[in-house]
Every structure is written in structure tokens, then in C-alpha cells.
Design a protein around this motif. Structure first.
Motif, PDB file in Angstrom:
ATOM      1  N   ASP A   5      45.699  55.144  -7.150  1.00 48.62           N
ATOM      2  CA  ASP A   5      47.108  54.824  -7.340  1.00 48.62           C
ATOM      3  C   ASP A   5      47.239  53.372  -7.792  1.00 48.62           C
ATOM      4  O   ASP A   5      46.429  52.519  -7.435  1.00 48.62           O
ATOM      5  CB  ASP A   5      47.912  55.044  -6.052  1.00 48.62           C
ATOM      6  CG  ASP A   5      49.387  55.281  -6.338  1.00 48.62           C
ATOM      7  OD1 ASP A   5      49.830  56.450  -6.312  1.00 48.62           O
ATOM      8  OD2 ASP A   5      50.096  54.282  -6.633  1.00 48.62           O
TER       9      ASP A   5
ATOM     10  N   GLY B 255      46.283  51.085 -13.200  1.00 44.53           N
ATOM     11  CA  GLY B 255      47.334  51.920 -13.800  1.00 44.53           C
ATOM     12  C   GLY B 255      47.073  52.240 -15.256  1.00 44.53           C
ATOM     13  O   GLY B 255      47.653  53.178 -15.795  1.00 44.53           O
TER      14      GLY B 255
ATOM     15  N   GLY C  22      47.382  59.180  -9.209  1.00 47.44           N
ATOM     16  CA  GLY C  22      48.727  58.948  -8.668  1.00 47.44           C
ATOM     17  C   GLY C  22      48.865  59.638  -7.321  1.00 47.44           C
ATOM     18  O   GLY C  22      49.736  60.487  -7.143  1.00 47.44           O
TER      19      GLY C  22
HETATM   20  C1  LIG Z   1      56.217  60.421  -7.668  1.00 53.21           C
HETATM   21  S1  LIG Z   1      54.819  59.701  -6.927  1.00 53.21           S
HETATM   22  C2  LIG Z   1      53.846  61.162  -6.621  1.00 53.21           C
HETATM   23  C3  LIG Z   1      52.708  60.949  -5.660  1.00 53.21           C
HETATM   24  C4  LIG Z   1      51.859  62.166  -5.351  1.00 53.21           C
HETATM   25  N1  LIG Z   1      51.245  62.712  -6.542  1.00 53.21           N
HETATM   26  C5  LIG Z   1      52.657  63.219  -4.643  1.00 53.21           C
HETATM   27  O1  LIG Z   1      53.035  64.213  -5.280  1.00 53.21           O
HETATM   28  O2  LIG Z   1      52.942  63.032  -3.470  1.00 53.21           O
HETATM   29  C6  LIG Z   1      53.973  58.945  -8.287  1.00 53.21           C
HETATM   30  C7  LIG Z   1      52.810  58.072  -7.862  1.00 53.21           C
HETATM   31  O3  LIG Z   1      52.037  57.764  -9.025  1.00 53.21           O
HETATM   32  C8  LIG Z   1      51.657  56.414  -8.981  1.00 53.21           C
HETATM   33  N2  LIG Z   1      51.418  55.989 -10.370  1.00 53.21           N
HETATM   34  C9  LIG Z   1      52.340  55.838 -11.356  1.00 53.21           C
HETATM   35  N3  LIG Z   1      51.738  55.474 -12.491  1.00 53.21           N
HETATM   36  C10 LIG Z   1      50.414  55.413 -12.221  1.00 53.21           C
HETATM   37  C11 LIG Z   1      49.261  55.098 -12.997  1.00 53.21           C
HETATM   38  N4  LIG Z   1      49.370  54.782 -14.275  1.00 53.21           N
HETATM   39  N5  LIG Z   1      48.035  55.122 -12.401  1.00 53.21           N
HETATM   40  C12 LIG Z   1      47.928  55.434 -11.078  1.00 53.21           C
HETATM   41  N6  LIG Z   1      48.980  55.732 -10.301  1.00 53.21           N
HETATM   42  C13 LIG Z   1      50.198  55.735 -10.872  1.00 53.21           C
HETATM   43  C14 LIG Z   1      52.804  55.700  -8.287  1.00 53.21           C
HETATM   44  O4  LIG Z   1      52.416  54.481  -7.711  1.00 53.21           O
HETATM   45  C15 LIG Z   1      53.218  56.753  -7.244  1.00 53.21           C
HETATM   46  O5  LIG Z   1      52.545  56.547  -6.032  1.00 53.21           O
END
Ligand SMILES: C[S@@+](CC[C@H](N)C(=O)[O-])C[C@H]1O[C@@H](n2cnc3c(N)ncnc32)[C@H](O)[C@@H]1O
Length: 318
Positions: free
Chosen positions: A90, A119, A69
Motif C-alpha cells: 500500500d 505507489g 492496495g
Molecule cells: C479503497 S481502498 C481499498 C483497500 C482494500 N483493497 C480493500 O478493499 O479493503 C484503496 C487502497 O489503495 C491504496 N492505494 C491507492 N493507490 C495505490 C498505489 N498506487 N499503490 C499502492 N496502494 C495504493 C490506498 O492507500 C488505499 O489503502
């Protein structure tokens, strides 16, 4: 309990659509506190990386690191300052494109890259190829079925004795529905520990996250932000349905027709819109109020009045 593969595909498609929509609207605001520039965002990312990784940050030699993510690269790009090989994954192609753009403007392509995943698995990452996984603001807000799969996949990609450092919420189990791809889930600590064991991990520590920007926990609701360290054991993970069943006493169900939209997404959009009004950025505030009202069925009537007023002011300025 048996999970049909079509249901998992639907959940993967929903995760991607929801996160793409959010990031298209504003690529920085969903990542952490709202910031006005990439430089500010990267400074907040480095701060959170150091908070999350703690002692791991002094033990970086020859480590291959994975962020689950990675969003638009807020923590991924700073991680390149500490590790030689960093991969971010992501579910959102909008996020991955933005992260890779940031990586290339900082000329860090030799060390770090962002990769699109579906995901519900980490299929693009090889078995036993990663030393350390970190994740922030992601595992604690995703549907629990997806978290169970993330645990099993993390076990697969980590090397022997590999570890995870993740931010999520422990405390009192919160009611949530499976369609909600942006909701704070808090896990009962004992259940979470047992679910990790079922996923082939030993929970080596779980510390409350005290954050310099202020409250990240809601003690009255039983939601306490934690930084959790997990170590891969020699045990193979159980199947993901068993892990999910251990995680929650009341498994998340699909809301179906009654799904109203994510309340947290709505609140975040409104909070940001209010700040933009105060800063006199009225067209941007209007876009956010409209977005909030469009994506949440129980939106407040006052939004209509605020939008009418913003439109009146903008027209009178033309
Ligand atoms: C709140 S953001 C946080 C991003 C980063 N970790 C940060 O702190 O800047 C959550 C991110 O997780 C990704 N995400 C959500 N569920 C996911 C999954 N099952 N697998 C990969 N990415 C995921 C979303 O697309 C988003 O970009």
C-alpha cells in the motif's frame, strides 16, 4: 509524450498524502461500505475476496500471493485463511501500520505482511516471485498513469504464467484529472484489452461484478464494475507512457490551480456524516462534515448550517 521523473515523484507524494489523510480520519470507512468494527470489516473483506477470486480460491497450494492496495488489511487478513504466503502493498504508511497491527492481533505474521510502496512501482517485490496478484477498489480509482505503471510492475513481479484478478470499471471513459487519487475511472473495454496486451497480459475474462450490498455500477453514466482476469504472456511490456496512451482516448491532465479536490471523497464523507447524525454520534459527524468542507472547494453551503446546528446541540448538552 514524455513523463518527467519529477512528475512521477509528485504523483507518488500526492497519493501518499491523500491516502494518509483519509485513513487518519477514519481507517475503515474508505475501504468498502462503512462498518462499525474490525470483525465486520473482515467479514466484508472475506466476502469480497471470495467474489473476486472465484475459482482461484480452490487452487491455493504453494501460491505466493500479492494484494495491490491492501489498505488496512480488510481482504489481506482473510486471504491468510486460504493462502500460506500473502503480501499486501500500500502507498499509505497509515494503512500499512493498521494492516500490520491487525495481522499481529490475529497472530498471522508467519503467513501475511503488509509493506509500504511508493505507489508508482513495486520495488520491494522481487522479479518473478509472485503467482497471483489481486486488487480490489484500487486500480479503478487511481490516476491512469499510475495504473499503467502498476500493470508493467505486475508483469515484472509475476512468475511465468502468473495471473491477476482485479476489480475495476469498464464502460465509458470518464473525464478525470491526474490529481484525483479517489475517482472512478471507467475504461473502454477494447482500449483496456489493448493496454493490457501492451503491458504483457492477455485478458482472459471480464465479468460484471454483481455485489450483494447493491449497486456498484452506474449504468446511466457508463460505469460498470468488473472483475477482470489477466494472464501474464511471454511478451515484455512496452514503456508505461505507451500503455497509458492506449488506456485513454483523452489522457488525464493535471488540473493545477483549478483543482477543487476529490468529489467522490467529499460525497463519501458527507454520506457517512449523515449516517452518524442519524445514529446521534454528533462529534464524529461534525469531524466528517468539517473534513468534507475543508477538502473540497465546491462544498455545499448547507454544511455550514448543519455544523452550526450540531454545535448548538452539543453545547446545550454540556
Ligand atoms: C479503497 S481502498 C481499498 C483497500 C482494500 N483493497 C480493500 O478493499 O479493503 C484503496 C487502497 O489503495 C491504496 N492505494 C491507492 N493507490 C495505490 C498505489 N498506487 N499503490 C499502492 N496502494 C495504493 C490506498 O492507500 C488505499 O489503502
Amino acid at each position: 509524450m514524455s513523463t518527467k521523473s519529477s512528475e512521477i515523484k509528485d504523483l507518488a507524494a500526492l497519493l501518499r498524502a491523500d491516502w494518509n489523510r483519509r485513513i487518519r480520519l477514519d481507517r475503515r470507512m474508505w475501504m468498502s461500505e462503512a462498518v462499525e468494527s474490525d470483525d465486520q470489516m473482515l467479514a466484508s473483506g472475506e466476502r469480497d475476496l471470495l467474489l473476486l477470486l472465484g475459482s482461484e480460491i480452490s487452487n491455493t497450494a504453494n501460491k505466493r500471493v500479492l494484494e495491490i492496495g491492501c489498505g488496512v488489511g480488510r481482504m489481506l487478513v482473510p486471504a491468510a485463511g486460504y493462502f500460506d504466503s500473502v503480501i499486501g502493498v500500500d502507498v499509505s504508511d497509515e494503512a500499512v501500520a493498521a494492516a500490520n497491527q491487525l495481522i499481529s492481533t490475529r497472530e498471522l505474521q508467519q503467513k501475511v505482511q503488509a509493506i509500504l510502496v511508493d505507489g508508482t512501482n513495486l520495488a520491494q517485490i522481487g522479479d518473478s516471485s509472485i503467482d497471483l496478484i489481486f486488487s480490489y477498489g484500487t486500480l479503478g480509482i487511481m490516476p491512469s498513469r499510475v495504473l499503467a505503471r502498476c500493470l508493467a510492475e505486475s508483469h515484472r513481479v509475476l512468475r511465468r504464467n502468473g495471473s491477476m484478478r482485479v476489480q475495476l470499471y469498464l464502460g465509458r471513459e470518464q473525464p478525470s484529472v491526474e490529481e484525483d487519487t479517489l475517482a472512478v475511472r471507467a475504461y473502454d473495454r477494447d482500449r483496456f484489452t489493448r493496454a493490457c496486451a501492451a503491458g504483457g497480459f492477455e485478458l482472459s475474462s471480464a465479468e460484471e461484478l454483481i455485489h450483494p450490498i447493491g449497486n456498484v455500477s452506474k449504468p446511466a453514466e457508463g460505469i460498470i464494475a468488473h472483475i477482470v482476469s489477466l494472464r501474464k504472456t511471454g511478451e515484455s511490456p512496452l514503456d508505461t507512457e505507451t500503455i497509458e496512451a492506449i488506456l485513454l482516448e483523452n489522457p488525464e491532465q493535471a488540473a493545477g490551480e483549478s483543482w477543487a479536490g476529490s468529489q467522490l471523497e467529499y460525497q463519501m464523507a458527507i454520506t457517512r456524516a449523515q449516517k452518524l447524525v442519524i445514529d446521534r454520534q454528533l462529534p464524529e459527524a461534525r469531524a466528517l462534515f468539517e473534513y468534507a468542507a475543508d477538502h473540497y472547494k465546491h462544498s455545499d453551503d448547507i454544511i455550514e448550517k448543519v455544523l452550526t446546528e450540531i454545535n448548538r446541540v452539543l453545547e446545550s448538552n454540556e
